[in-house]
Design a protein around this motif. Structure first.
Motif, PDB file in Angstrom:
ATOM      1  N   ALA A  48      15.061  43.202  17.142  1.00 30.75           N
ATOM      2  CA  ALA A  48      14.962  43.086  15.681  1.00 30.75           C
ATOM      3  C   ALA A  48      16.188  42.349  15.158  1.00 30.75           C
ATOM      4  CB  ALA A  48      14.860  44.462  15.034  1.00 30.75           C
ATOM      5  N   ARG A  49      16.060  41.786  13.953  1.00 30.27           N
ATOM      6  CA  ARG A  49      17.231  41.194  13.304  1.00 30.27           C
ATOM      7  C   ARG A  49      17.118  41.381  11.802  1.00 30.27           C
ATOM      8  NH1 ARG A  49      14.728  36.269  15.080  1.00 30.27           N
ATOM      9  NH2 ARG A  49      13.969  34.953  13.386  1.00 30.27           N
ATOM     10  N   ILE A  50      18.290  41.277  11.166  1.00 33.13           N
ATOM     11  CA  ILE A  50      18.367  41.456   9.725  1.00 33.13           C
ATOM     12  C   ILE A  50      19.296  40.399   9.155  1.00 33.13           C
ATOM     13  CG2 ILE A  50      20.269  43.129   9.901  1.00 33.13           C
ATOM     14  CD1 ILE A  50      18.868  44.645   7.555  1.00 33.13           C
ATOM     15  N   SER A  51      18.948  39.896   7.973  1.00 33.82           N
ATOM     16  CA  SER A  51      19.760  38.853   7.353  1.00 33.82           C
ATOM     17  C   SER A  51      21.059  39.432   6.812  1.00 33.82           C
ATOM     18  CB  SER A  51      18.976  38.184   6.223  1.00 33.82           C
ATOM     19  OG  SER A  51      18.648  39.129   5.219  1.00 33.82           O
ATOM     20  N   TYR A  59      10.937  41.823  13.393  1.00 35.45           N
ATOM     21  CA  TYR A  59      10.835  42.730  14.529  1.00 35.45           C
ATOM     22  C   TYR A  59      10.021  42.110  15.659  1.00 35.45           C
ATOM     23  CZ  TYR A  59      12.174  46.198  11.001  1.00 35.45           C
ATOM     24  OH  TYR A  59      12.816  46.888  10.014  1.00 35.45           O
ATOM     25  N   ALA A  60      10.361  42.465  16.870  1.00 40.98           N
ATOM     26  CA  ALA A  60       9.523  42.104  18.002  1.00 40.98           C
ATOM     27  C   ALA A  60       8.241  42.922  17.922  1.00 40.98           C
ATOM     28  CB  ALA A  60      10.256  42.390  19.314  1.00 40.98           C
ATOM     29  N   ARG A  66       7.371  50.880  14.557  1.00 41.12           N
ATOM     30  CA  ARG A  66       8.045  52.062  15.102  1.00 41.12           C
ATOM     31  C   ARG A  66       9.540  52.034  14.834  1.00 41.12           C
ATOM     32  NH1 ARG A  66       8.367  52.745  20.415  1.00 41.12           N
ATOM     33  NH2 ARG A  66       8.156  50.533  20.975  1.00 41.12           N
ATOM     34  N   SER A  67      10.022  50.911  14.312  1.00 37.97           N
ATOM     35  CA  SER A  67      11.471  50.747  14.135  1.00 37.97           C
ATOM     36  C   SER A  67      11.777  50.189  12.760  1.00 37.97           C
ATOM     37  CB  SER A  67      12.023  49.791  15.202  1.00 37.97           C
ATOM     38  OG  SER A  67      11.811  50.296  16.497  1.00 37.97           O
ATOM     39  N   ILE A  68      12.944  50.560  12.258  1.00 43.94           N
ATOM     40  CA  ILE A  68      13.432  50.026  10.989  1.00 43.94           C
ATOM     41  C   ILE A  68      14.886  49.627  11.167  1.00 43.94           C
ATOM     42  CG2 ILE A  68      13.930  50.514   8.572  1.00 43.94           C
ATOM     43  CD1 ILE A  68      11.664  52.548   8.599  1.00 43.94           C
ATOM     44  N   LEU A  80      19.552  50.760  13.618  1.00 46.97           N
ATOM     45  CA  LEU A  80      18.195  50.558  14.130  1.00 46.97           C
ATOM     46  C   LEU A  80      17.593  51.938  14.356  1.00 46.97           C
ATOM     47  CD1 LEU A  80      16.028  48.531  15.072  1.00 46.97           C
ATOM     48  CD2 LEU A  80      16.911  48.842  17.398  1.00 46.97           C
ATOM     49  N   GLN A  81      16.709  52.313  13.455  1.00 46.13           N
ATOM     50  CA  GLN A  81      16.000  53.578  13.584  1.00 46.13           C
ATOM     51  C   GLN A  81      14.775  53.349  14.460  1.00 46.13           C
ATOM     52  OE1 GLN A  81      16.647  56.741  12.315  1.00 46.13           O
ATOM     53  NE2 GLN A  81      14.841  57.438  13.443  1.00 46.13           N
ATOM     54  N   MET A  82      14.671  54.085  15.544  1.00 47.27           N
ATOM     55  CA  MET A  82      13.562  53.914  16.472  1.00 47.27           C
ATOM     56  C   MET A  82      12.792  55.221  16.580  1.00 47.27           C
ATOM     57  SD  MET A  82      15.351  51.637  19.448  1.00 47.27           S
ATOM     58  CE  MET A  82      13.742  51.179  20.108  1.00 47.27           C
TER      59      MET A  82
END
Length: 121
Positions: A48-51, A59-60, A66-68, A80-82
């Motif tokens: 995942a990546r965030i600006s 997200y992949a 399932r992730s944030i 990274l909440q999984m």
């Protein structure tokens, strides 16, 4: 930018973990930050990546839904909440930063040491 990932551990199938990527310096505030994972014998995989300002997230497919990923610029941290973890999520997770705010094709210049995530069935 120096980065340090933490928050990994051993969790059962279906469990949750929140990974943290702590950055040093104000450059972290203006960086695109990505999470990657790697298992022995496999290539590193984007997660995942965030600006830089948290407005854009990507997200992949393997973790989407399932992730944030989130970013707190006030304390130089990306999370990274999984959730709903699966055995195939087992890997070493690390974070990386692109201080030039690249988005479509970030040029990650700083990499942190990883944190181990193990999901048991």
């Amino acid at each position: 930018v120096q980065l340090q990932a933490s928050g990994g551990g051993v969790v059962q199938l279906g469990g949750s973990l929140r990974l943290s990527c702590a950055g040093s310096g104000r450059t972290f505030m203006s960086s695109t930050v990505g999470w990657f994972r790697q298992t022995p014998g496999k290539e590193r995989e984007f997660v995942a990546r965030i600006s830089w300002n948290g407005a854009l997230k990507y997200y992949a497919d393997s973790v989407k839904g399932r992730s944030i990923i989130s970013k707190n610029n006030s304390n130089y941290t990306v999370f990274l909440q999984m959730d709903s973890l699966r055995p195939e999520d087992t890997a070493i997770y690390c974070c990386a930063a692109d201080p030039s705010r690249g988005w479509t094709y970030p040029n990650y210049k700083s990499w942190g040491q990883g944190t181990q995530v193990t999901v048991s069935s």
